[in-house]
Enzyme design. Sequence first.
Site, short mmCIF file in Angstrom:
data_model
loop_
_atom_site.label_atom_id
_atom_site.label_comp_id
_atom_site.label_asym_id
_atom_site.label_seq_id
_atom_site.Cartn_x
_atom_site.Cartn_y
_atom_site.Cartn_z
N GLU A 157 -13.50 -0.22 -30.81
CA GLU A 157 -13.54 0.38 -32.15
C GLU A 157 -12.57 -0.33 -33.09
O GLU A 157 -11.37 -0.37 -32.82
CB GLU A 157 -13.15 1.86 -32.01
CG GLU A 157 -13.51 2.72 -33.16
CD GLU A 157 -12.93 4.12 -32.94
OE1 GLU A 157 -12.74 4.82 -33.93
OE2 GLU A 157 -12.67 4.49 -31.78
N ASP A 184 -10.36 -4.46 -27.32
CA ASP A 184 -10.63 -3.08 -27.71
C ASP A 184 -12.01 -3.07 -28.39
O ASP A 184 -12.52 -4.13 -28.77
CB ASP A 184 -9.52 -2.66 -28.70
CG ASP A 184 -9.89 -1.43 -29.49
OD1 ASP A 184 -10.05 -0.38 -28.85
OD2 ASP A 184 -10.02 -1.53 -30.73
N GLU A 219 -33.35 -16.06 -12.11
CA GLU A 219 -34.44 -15.19 -11.65
C GLU A 219 -34.51 -15.14 -10.12
O GLU A 219 -34.73 -14.09 -9.52
CB GLU A 219 -35.77 -15.70 -12.23
CG GLU A 219 -37.00 -14.90 -11.83
CD GLU A 219 -37.01 -13.47 -12.36
OE1 GLU A 219 -36.20 -13.14 -13.22
OE2 GLU A 219 -37.85 -12.69 -11.86
N SER A 252 -11.24 3.68 -25.25
CA SER A 252 -11.13 5.08 -24.82
C SER A 252 -12.49 5.67 -24.43
O SER A 252 -12.55 6.66 -23.73
CB SER A 252 -10.45 5.92 -25.89
OG SER A 252 -11.05 5.67 -27.13
#
Length: 603
Positions: A385, A383, A256, A504
């Site tokens: 997905e 990656d 913080e 991507s």
Amino acid sequence: MSIPLVYIDSKNEIGSVSILRELGIDIAHGTLNQSHRVPLNELSFEHCANDSVTIICSTGMIFVDIRDSGDCWLRATLRPGDGALTIPSKIFRRILPGLAGVDNVVLEHSSASAISRFARFSTDADERLNCALPYHSTRELVCELCRDFFAAGWVTGTGGSISIRYGNRIYMTPSGVQKERISPDELFVVDIDGHILSTPGKKSHFTPKLSDCSPLFLHAFKQRNAGAVLHSHAYSCNLVTSLCEGESSFSISHQEMIKGISGHGYFDELVIPIIENTAHEHELANSLGDCISKHPKSCAVLVRRHGMYVWGRTWEEAKRHGECLHYLFDIALNMKRLGLNYKTPPIPVGVSIQNDCNGWERRSDKAGANAGLSKPYKHVVFDIEGTTTPITFVKDVLFPYARKHLAEFLDETAATQRTQNDVAGVRRLAQSEGRHLPGHEDVCEYIQDAFFADRKDTALKELQGHIWEAAYESGAIRSTVFADVPACFSRLVHAGIKISIYSSGSRSAQRLLFQHSDKGDLRGFISCYFDTKIGNKRDVDSYREIALSLGVDSPDQILFVTDILEEALAAKEAGIHSILSSRPGNAQLPSSTFKVITSFDEL
Ligand SMILES: [Zn+2]
């Protein structure tokens, strides 16, 4: 040619040519072209002019009082033959007779009407400003801060020092004095070039000496326009440099108090550079100057086994920076003592990491330590997905959302520069394919088709990312990551391995996905994001670029985890090790020699 210069608020504080230069004032041999005499009583009030004015004294003696940037009167005494003062238009001044009977002054300016008298303060206020208030308040402030910093342990044993800038004068504590007992008349005053404007009086047992730190202070005043610089010899500043033995900086994140350092937030990594100590403090000046220019974001420099220089635009900011940094050094030292790693993000609540790691050393911060991986990698690139995130999330949630809300998003944000840039990018892409998109509807249709075909062109991905950003921020969507992801990320980071993402989707879309995940905000674990701007995911050069960007000595210090065989092959060709991810919903993997994992627990 020397013109006597003195401050009216404190007669023992002289002025200097560098102060005049800071105010934009020139001293020159006075040969005036269009000179004319002006009665002194017309110029004896505080005023400025529309033009720069050159002033010369023809008889007797005159005082030219110049208002400096600290609202103090700097008095120049001019006699015949002393030369001329050229004062820029916006500098306030007044001219007074220095001797009885002197009643006019020679002026040159471009037009006769150029002088406009301007009463800046009432006589009362002016008197108050000049009755030694700034002079005393700054001197007293230095002494007060010395007492506070002594109590905090920053300036004990006559070590450390403080300097505060007031206008063009810099007030500095002398060398070798007990800082907590110093009195206001014991300070040095220097200008921005380090010329001494005021030396404290000698004492029977002690001759005041300008601090060896003064050249170091001046670097911060000049290069950073600092308003105050503090030099601390605190225990924690010293010890923290030993904690970073062999390293050229101290860094900490997820605290913080980092917010107290101007320009930093909780998630930012705060980096304070470290320079090596020398036998004599003044020898540090060059390396400190270099260090300040190389680290434009830093408000402090640590000196190994010595202390710290810290500054701010005002004395209040310098003090706050000093307090926050001392706090952060203490935290780092104490975390280290407790076996905790102060460089890594906190482990998310509910992530049981001690149970799912084999031989993983929980709080080791040794870079490259093994996190259960068969090889000590420095970086793991994931990656998204089919690897960190179910394909169904991207296919069934993200893509349909972008298609469904495209027209509405373009309408609502049509006036923003970002959407205009996105649309221009799409038009350029279409043009490169020989397609012309005359109207708004044509653009929408083209994008819809491209989204439907899941085209990976950067222009399309940028726009898609912006649609998702709005959706994440409004809470309309939340990303899914596999349950084993947070624990794996935490395990790797705590073993000193850096995590990157190569996907991507645009980098901002990737960041959003990990920020708004159903397992919490995972951004703290991720060091780098790569998207197709670095190259196509099936192109070997993309992986060479990633290896260069990550700065590894050899690509085999990187592990890449993906669900696409072609990507793994491209990475392999670039020398990067790959593992294939087989997740529920993924397409069947073709047979290959790559290791296949079904959970990150296997990493
Ligand atoms: Zn020192």
